[in-house]
Enzyme design. Sequence first.
Site, PDB file in Angstrom:
ATOM      1  N   GLU A  85      30.501  -0.898 -90.541  1.00 24.46           N
ATOM      2  CA  GLU A  85      30.500  -2.310 -90.133  1.00 24.46           C
ATOM      3  C   GLU A  85      30.039  -3.085 -91.353  1.00 24.46           C
ATOM      4  O   GLU A  85      28.873  -3.024 -91.736  1.00 24.46           O
ATOM      5  CB  GLU A  85      29.576  -2.481 -88.929  1.00 24.46           C
ATOM      6  N   GLU A 109      30.842  -3.220-100.462  1.00 26.19           N
ATOM      7  CA  GLU A 109      30.735  -2.433-101.700  1.00 26.19           C
ATOM      8  C   GLU A 109      30.159  -1.041-101.416  1.00 26.19           C
ATOM      9  O   GLU A 109      30.737  -0.017-101.792  1.00 26.19           O
ATOM     10  CB  GLU A 109      29.811  -3.227-102.629  1.00 26.19           C
ATOM     11  N   SER A 113      26.927  -3.774 -96.837  1.00 27.48           N
ATOM     12  CA  SER A 113      27.909  -4.449 -97.678  1.00 27.48           C
ATOM     13  C   SER A 113      29.196  -3.640 -97.792  1.00 27.48           C
ATOM     14  O   SER A 113      29.199  -2.413 -97.668  1.00 27.48           O
ATOM     15  CB  SER A 113      27.335  -4.687 -99.074  1.00 27.48           C
ATOM     16  N   GLU A 129      31.776 -13.418 -99.660  1.00 24.91           N
ATOM     17  CA  GLU A 129      30.732 -13.554 -98.661  1.00 24.91           C
ATOM     18  C   GLU A 129      29.452 -14.024 -99.346  1.00 24.91           C
ATOM     19  O   GLU A 129      28.957 -13.377-100.270  1.00 24.91           O
ATOM     20  CB  GLU A 129      30.498 -12.197 -97.981  1.00 24.91           C
ATOM     21  N   LYS A 152      17.969   5.264 -91.452  1.00 24.59           N
ATOM     22  CA  LYS A 152      17.318   4.673 -92.627  1.00 24.59           C
ATOM     23  C   LYS A 152      17.357   3.158 -92.530  1.00 24.59           C
ATOM     24  O   LYS A 152      18.416   2.552 -92.615  1.00 24.59           O
ATOM     25  CB  LYS A 152      17.977   5.105 -93.933  1.00 24.59           C
ATOM     26  N   CYS A 158      26.797 -10.855 -90.787  1.00 20.02           N
ATOM     27  CA  CYS A 158      28.072 -10.390 -91.321  1.00 20.02           C
ATOM     28  C   CYS A 158      29.242 -11.092 -90.657  1.00 20.02           C
ATOM     29  O   CYS A 158      30.288 -11.275 -91.257  1.00 20.02           O
ATOM     30  CB  CYS A 158      28.190  -8.883 -91.168  1.00 20.02           C
TER      31      CYS A 158
END
Lengths: 480, 332
Positions: free
Chosen positions: A260, A241, A239, A391, A186, A294
């Site tokens: 990751e 989260e 993320s 971040e 996806k 990231c």
Amino acid sequence: MTDHTVWDYAPAPESRDLANLKPAYRMFVDGEFVEGTGEPLKSINPGTEEVLAEVSTAGPSDVDAAVRAARRAHEGPWGSMRGSERAKYVYRIARLIQERGRELAVLESLDNGKPIRESRDVDVPTAAAHFFYHAGWADKLSHAGFGPDPRPLGVAGQVVPWNFPLLMAAWKIAPALATGNTVVLKPAETTPLSALVLAEIVAQAELPPGVVNVLPGAGDVGAALVGHAGVDKVAFTGSTEVGKLIQGQLAGTRKKLTLELGGKAANVVFDDAPLDQAVEGIVNGIFFNQGHVCCAGSRLLVQESVAEELLEKLRRRVSTLRVGDPLDKNTDVGAINSREQLDKIRELSAAGEAEGAERWTSACALPDRGFYFAPTIFSDVHQSMRIAREEIFGPVLSVLTFRTPDEAVAKANNTPYGLSAGIWTEKGSRILWMAQRMRAGVVWANTFNRFDPSAPFGGYQESGFGREGGRAGLEAYLDV
Amino acid sequence: MVAPSTPSSAEAPGTPAPGPPPPALADAVRDDASLRRFLHGLPGVDQVGVEGRSAALATRSIKRASKMWAIDTAISMVDLTTLEGADTPGKVRTLAAKARRPDPDQPDVPRVAAVCVYPDVVAAAVDGLAGTGVGVASVATAFPSGRSSLQVKLADTRYAVEAGATEIDMVIDRGAFLTGRYGQVFDEIVQIKHACGDAHLKVILETGELATYDNVRRASWLALLAGGDFVKTSTGKVSPAATLPVTQVMLQAVRDWRDLTGELRGVKPAGGIRTTKDAVKHLVAVHEVAGPEWLTPRLFRFGASSLLNDLLMQRRTQLTGHYSGPDYVTVD
């Protein structure tokens, strides 16, 4: 000739036509491009805010169909194929990415907003390199250190982010195919196009139907995919989260998971560093890909004795960065990927100012339309400020200082993340000393943001777990 | 050690008159040991990093008006050079004619910056360039090896200056530099500078023999401290000669020198730059590493012989839209 000449580089735009942009894109399931049952989405060019194309998205039944197709392919031709045969297909994908490199680069810059210089020189060649590298492993897995005949896991559900749409798809698909898995991928909601052209390449390479499936859509499609009972392995980049949600969702299931996630990397500059090259490394660390990385070196830790000199050099260098049209070959910093991300960067930068950090923003001109954010450096930043801990995922650098190597290590490691770190010093023994103490998956010495398919990439703590690339990266897709 | 005389950058309008060196630098040249400490205290140069930056600068795409501007600027920066044992006054006069009017069909082509020759043919160059404003540069100091006594080098320099050279391109003693006798190299530059009088001094480091970027940086600072108006990469007799990373390190040196002293000093890559493409890459480096104020022949030169004709051919291509070929520019 006048004394202070202004040499304006004339616009040097790459041709938009190279992207072969189509008005509509469809999802790729079981070897066919088909309409999804989800609500179609419109992909936006963040450089101009224009709609690029309409993209069909997957509904729950499409996720199910794609996972079943992947299962059939795994139990059918792909799972029983000899490694040397699989390698041929993977090599073919690599070569086709190279052949269609300009098309992919322009499309990526249109859809993502990154400068054409980067999509052309980094994203596309590195994506091809990942397929080449892993193709080489396909018939050598018994020598990889995972036993005499390591088996694939089965069907991999993979969810990738918007910052490197094609490259992250390559990082996910190449090792999965080389080890004999089939995949349902996806792409991110805001950047689905290059993954769908990669699906065209998969079809062009004549992979058996169902080996690779691509399902565009928003987070709900990703959630349905990782939650599907037919998926054996979940790989997610995105993320922290969402990563936590996925880990919760998968707890107690038999599915293997690699994550990751985010980062807040420290780039540590000692007073004996090669300062001019450190400046380049800092710029590359935080302004590469608009800071949408990231592993970006978003926290600069500089030794107090050279802090002022380094900052002056850095500001001057950053003022030369050319911000604007992503398709212009001379653009260094392109567009922020979405309005939502732009708002987040603005919000965190405002917090930095409110908390008392000193803000410097490049005086570069910004285009009237599109999502842009001028490169920004915060100095006088302290560990307690939000811009030192959270971040930002944008072209914003936070500068902190240290006095001793111990203090540098303590500050660098003082984060819940741990994806990457940089060390700048001409002293070899200090590089090794620091590298042993840095809690980060990747530690760069006198360079930053260098990627190679043979080098494993991954994080500590809230930056995730599992490795991608290298021999270590094969483990994520093998039943070991 | 000898005290450096002030550089002749007074010739450059708008450049602040050089005062006494700031305390940090005065201390650096106090004696041999201080000079050594200063040069070895300069930040190192990371080879991978500097070459990576050069490769990135080389990807700049310079098109249309900006390319035309670059071509004309590059022409105006050329030190048109002949340094052969076979040079004759006739050959030098031919070159001078080319320098005055690089493209006879295109009167708006700028003149080159200077003609660069051996000392014994300076007079022919002076003769051929009288009243044009084109400089006469002469190599000196036992060029290209620099292997002679200081007396011979000084005599060589005076010989060229007395013959009318307005610019002197000296070579440093690489042997002394590589054995760490920095004071000796420094003194030699100071004395040559003195012998130059009003002539501009370019200091050739012969970077191909210095081998490392750290050495290029140290030698650049040494030349700047000793009063050189320009730092120059190479004699053209040693390979590698001018490369983009070496030019970049020198541009960093003059930029840092400006930050420290307020003075503008120049850079001259020489040898190996033969195409317009190469010249434009160097100009991009000048623009982005040192800064736009260096985009003038007073502060940046190309030491070249065949580059000029390529610039002229590319200039015609820009104007006419097609490439005419080498038969349409004069071979001198």
